[in-house]
Design a protein around this motif. Structure first.
Motif, PDB file in Angstrom:
ATOM      1  N   GLN A  82       0.703  -1.365  -0.021  1.00 21.62           N
ATOM      2  CA  GLN A  82      -0.126   0.165  -0.022  1.00 21.62           C
ATOM      3  C   GLN A  82       0.796   1.215   0.004  1.00 21.62           C
ATOM      4  N   VAL A  83       2.041   1.317  -0.649  1.00 28.48           N
ATOM      5  CA  VAL A  83       2.887   2.575  -0.985  1.00 28.48           C
ATOM      6  C   VAL A  83       2.662   2.848  -2.570  1.00 28.48           C
ATOM      7  N   GLY A  84       2.698   4.227  -2.615  1.00 30.00           N
ATOM      8  CA  GLY A  84       2.764   4.777  -4.076  1.00 30.00           C
ATOM      9  C   GLY A  84       4.148   4.700  -4.634  1.00 30.00           C
ATOM     10  N   GLY A  85       5.220   4.891  -3.856  1.00 33.94           N
ATOM     11  CA  GLY A  85       6.561   5.005  -4.226  1.00 33.94           C
ATOM     12  C   GLY A  85       7.551   4.758  -3.177  1.00 33.94           C
ATOM     13  N   LEU A  86       8.932   4.356  -3.499  1.00 35.75           N
ATOM     14  CA  LEU A  86       9.898   4.196  -2.684  1.00 35.75           C
ATOM     15  C   LEU A  86      11.108   5.117  -2.693  1.00 35.75           C
ATOM     16  N   ILE A  87      11.785   5.563  -1.805  1.00 33.31           N
ATOM     17  CA  ILE A  87      13.095   6.166  -1.903  1.00 33.31           C
ATOM     18  C   ILE A  87      13.965   5.309  -0.872  1.00 33.31           C
ATOM     19  N   ALA A  88      14.967   4.776  -1.445  1.00 35.88           N
ATOM     20  CA  ALA A  88      15.890   4.006  -0.709  1.00 35.88           C
ATOM     21  C   ALA A  88      17.164   5.208  -0.425  1.00 35.88           C
ATOM     22  N   LEU A  89      17.349   5.342   0.602  1.00 40.00           N
ATOM     23  CA  LEU A  89      18.203   6.394   0.988  1.00 40.00           C
ATOM     24  C   LEU A  89      19.846   6.073   1.597  1.00 40.00           C
ATOM     25  N   SER A 123      14.652  14.496  -4.888  1.00 42.68           N
ATOM     26  CA  SER A 123      14.187  12.973  -4.972  1.00 42.68           C
ATOM     27  C   SER A 123      12.557  12.682  -4.895  1.00 42.68           C
ATOM     28  N   VAL A 124      11.659  13.528  -4.068  1.00 40.38           N
ATOM     29  CA  VAL A 124      10.411  13.552  -4.152  1.00 40.38           C
ATOM     30  C   VAL A 124       9.875  13.764  -5.447  1.00 40.38           C
ATOM     31  N   ARG A 125      10.219  15.131  -5.909  1.00 44.27           N
ATOM     32  CA  ARG A 125       9.782  15.488  -7.342  1.00 44.27           C
ATOM     33  C   ARG A 125       9.822  14.504  -8.309  1.00 44.27           C
ATOM     34  N   PHE A 126      11.090  13.901  -8.437  1.00 42.40           N
ATOM     35  CA  PHE A 126      11.239  12.747  -9.607  1.00 42.40           C
ATOM     36  C   PHE A 126      10.463  11.845  -9.126  1.00 42.40           C
ATOM     37  N   LEU A 127      10.256  11.233  -8.046  1.00 42.64           N
ATOM     38  CA  LEU A 127       9.423  10.088  -7.552  1.00 42.64           C
ATOM     39  C   LEU A 127       7.875  10.148  -7.972  1.00 42.64           C
ATOM     40  N   VAL A 128       7.451  11.374  -7.596  1.00 41.88           N
ATOM     41  CA  VAL A 128       6.128  11.633  -7.962  1.00 41.88           C
ATOM     42  C   VAL A 128       5.716  11.664  -9.491  1.00 41.88           C
ATOM     43  N   GLU A 129       6.842  12.258 -10.138  1.00 42.28           N
ATOM     44  CA  GLU A 129       6.697  11.890 -11.699  1.00 42.28           C
ATOM     45  C   GLU A 129       6.695  10.554 -11.963  1.00 42.28           C
ATOM     46  N   LEU A 186      10.612   3.697  -7.952  1.00 44.97           N
ATOM     47  CA  LEU A 186      11.848   3.672  -6.873  1.00 44.97           C
ATOM     48  C   LEU A 186      12.615   4.762  -7.192  1.00 44.97           C
ATOM     49  N   VAL A 187      13.210   5.745  -6.457  1.00 43.07           N
ATOM     50  CA  VAL A 187      14.298   6.490  -6.560  1.00 43.07           C
ATOM     51  C   VAL A 187      15.491   6.400  -5.763  1.00 43.07           C
ATOM     52  N   ILE A 214       5.437   8.261 -10.410  1.00 41.18           N
ATOM     53  CA  ILE A 214       4.266   7.524  -9.857  1.00 41.18           C
ATOM     54  C   ILE A 214       3.181   7.959 -10.815  1.00 41.18           C
ATOM     55  N   LYS A 215       3.337   9.069 -11.537  1.00 38.76           N
ATOM     56  CA  LYS A 215       2.401   9.465 -12.596  1.00 38.76           C
ATOM     57  C   LYS A 215       2.596   8.765 -13.984  1.00 38.76           C
ATOM     58  N   GLY A 216       3.754   7.923 -14.069  1.00 39.86           N
ATOM     59  CA  GLY A 216       3.922   7.015 -15.400  1.00 39.86           C
ATOM     60  C   GLY A 216       4.853   7.888 -15.901  1.00 39.86           C
ATOM     61  N   ASN A 217       5.721   8.942 -15.409  1.00 36.02           N
ATOM     62  CA  ASN A 217       6.817   9.485 -16.266  1.00 36.02           C
ATOM     63  C   ASN A 217       7.850   9.111 -15.748  1.00 36.02           C
ATOM     64  N   ALA A 218       8.428   7.980 -15.445  1.00 38.46           N
ATOM     65  CA  ALA A 218       9.692   7.431 -14.887  1.00 38.46           C
ATOM     66  C   ALA A 218      10.934   7.899 -15.784  1.00 38.46           C
ATOM     67  N   LEU A 219      11.929   8.184 -15.103  1.00 36.42           N
ATOM     68  CA  LEU A 219      13.241   8.442 -15.769  1.00 36.42           C
ATOM     69  C   LEU A 219      14.230   7.451 -15.248  1.00 36.42           C
ATOM     70  N   VAL A 220      15.735   7.211 -16.022  1.00 36.61           N
ATOM     71  CA  VAL A 220      16.638   6.691 -15.385  1.00 36.61           C
ATOM     72  C   VAL A 220      17.513   7.420 -15.389  1.00 36.61           C
ATOM     73  N   GLY A 221      18.813   7.122 -14.810  1.00 38.85           N
ATOM     74  CA  GLY A 221      20.276   7.740 -14.746  1.00 38.85           C
ATOM     75  C   GLY A 221      20.523   8.560 -13.287  1.00 38.85           C
ATOM     76  N   LYS A 222      21.299   9.472 -13.419  1.00 41.55           N
ATOM     77  CA  LYS A 222      21.545  10.237 -12.175  1.00 41.55           C
ATOM     78  C   LYS A 222      21.078  11.757 -12.439  1.00 41.55           C
ATOM     79  N   VAL A 223      20.725  12.091 -11.067  1.00 42.33           N
ATOM     80  CA  VAL A 223      20.636  13.584 -11.044  1.00 42.33           C
ATOM     81  C   VAL A 223      21.647  13.910 -10.195  1.00 42.33           C
ATOM     82  N   VAL A 224      22.666  14.806 -10.663  1.00 39.00           N
ATOM     83  CA  VAL A 224      23.663  14.931  -9.519  1.00 39.00           C
ATOM     84  C   VAL A 224      23.752  16.620  -9.242  1.00 39.00           C
ATOM     85  N   ILE A 225      23.748  17.021  -7.908  1.00 42.70           N
ATOM     86  CA  ILE A 225      23.873  18.338  -7.617  1.00 42.70           C
ATOM     87  C   ILE A 225      25.135  18.823  -7.145  1.00 42.70           C
TER      88      ILE A 225
END
Length: 335
Positions: A121-128, A306-312, A148-149, A314-325
């Motif tokens: 019963q979760v919409g998405g996962l963040i592994a930190l 991380s939440v912004r990308f995970l919500v995307e 998953l992000v 969840i909406k079906g707009n999944a991305l792959v790769g790295k977002v580096v800040i």
């Protein structure tokens, strides 16, 4: 102003009460209150039981109220409550979840944990982070089909979206700062290799030395000693016993730098006798901001992004790769 106060009251009613947690765990309300407020001295098992009950009750309440859940997985370790590094990332995650209408639930990964229990019963996962969040566990989570992000972790294939600071760049920046101040014998206080972020910082250290035509001297790279909470202490003692000491040291984290400072003080070294730089910029919480340089890691921003990308996803707009800040240099306030 009145509306803001009402919002705070509504928020507090959504959280499990101390009595509810006490009833579920069998601990006294006083013990529950102390653990949740990070006070007192209790066993890891007691703290885990109370925190897990809080998470489960939050989960149940969110479902009953029809709120969407995002579960954050993090390795459990004894000093979690006092770690400003991960605490700031989690704060960013929680803040962004609230803004976007999601409920964050925090779960702790332990040896032998059943990953299936995290998927209900979760919409998405963040592994930190790393540690017990191994490549094998990440693969299990990925194959569950739940968005998953990864945060402060990544796969070498880049087949799962990861959000993290530029730890390689942070290591390069810290080392180049010391080189720019005239140092040629630069030591490195290492960290556990089970954390990819720390390995990347070491790679940045090596790259900066090579970029400036300086040799990589193995004796200046410390072993990683398992010394409980005082990270960096034994490592600096190792460097101090060398016949030719380094004139500067890059500590892989600010916590390691704090331990290194303790070893230097005990050895009678004056501030600046061996120049020290850390990484993370958590020195303000330890009263060290005026004493050592560091690299600021944008932890709050990492959590929020991380939440912004995970919500995307969840909406079906999944991305792959790295977002580096990228990080930035933070000089001592005394300079």
């Amino acid at each position: 102003m009145k509306g803001e106060i009402m919002s705070e009251k509504n928020e507090s009613r959504r959280k499990p009460s101390i009595k509810e947690i006490a009833d579920r765990t069998g601990f006294s309300p006083a013990t529950v209150s102390l653990v949740l407020n990070q006070k007192g001295s209790f066993s890891d098992e007691t703290k885990h039981t109370i925190r897990q009950a809080y998470a489960e009750l939050s989960h149940d309440r969110a479902l009953a109220e029809g709120r969407l859940l995002i579960r954050v997985l993090i390795e459990q370790y004894a000093s979690f409550e006092t770690d400003p590094y991960y605490g700031e990332i989690i704060h960013g995650i929680e803040k962004e979840c609230s803004l976007l209408g999601y409920e964050m639930v925090l779960s702790f990964v332990r040896e032998g944990s059943d990953s299936q229990a995290w998927l209900n019963q979760v919409g998405g996962l963040i592994a930190l982070g790393g540690g017990l969040i191994t490549d094998e566990l990440i693969s299990e989570l990925r194959h569950s089909g739940i968005p998953l992000v990864l945060v402060d972790n990544y796969t070498h294939k880049g087949d799962i979206l990861s959000v993290h600071s530029d730890h390689y760049g942070a290591g390069f920046l810290a080392t180049e700062y010391l080189i720019g101040r005239g140092h040629r014998r630069i030591g490195f206080i290492s960290g556990p290799v089970k954390y990819k972020s720390l390995v990347d910082r070491y790679a940045g250290y090596c790259a900066a030395l090579m970029e400036h035509g300086m040799p990589l001297d193995p004796q200046f790279i410390t072993p990683n000693f398992d010394d409980g909470y005082i990270k960096g202490y034994q490592e600096m003692k190792y460097l101090l016993q060398l016949s030719e000491r380094p004139t500067a040291v890059f500590a892989v984290s600010d916590r390691a730098a704090f331990g290194a400072l303790q070893a230097m003080n005990e050895a009678g070294l004056a501030d600046g006798e061996i120049e020290l730089i850390g990484c993370d910029n958590v020195g303000g919480s330890q009263g060290m901001a005026e004493r050592i340089a560091t690299v600021n890691i944008p932890r709050l921003e990492v959590g929020q992004m991380s939440v912004r990308f995970l919500v995307e996803a969840i909406k079906g707009n999944a991305l792959v790769g790295k977002v580096v800040i990228p990080g930035t240099l933070a000089l001592p306030s005394a300079e």
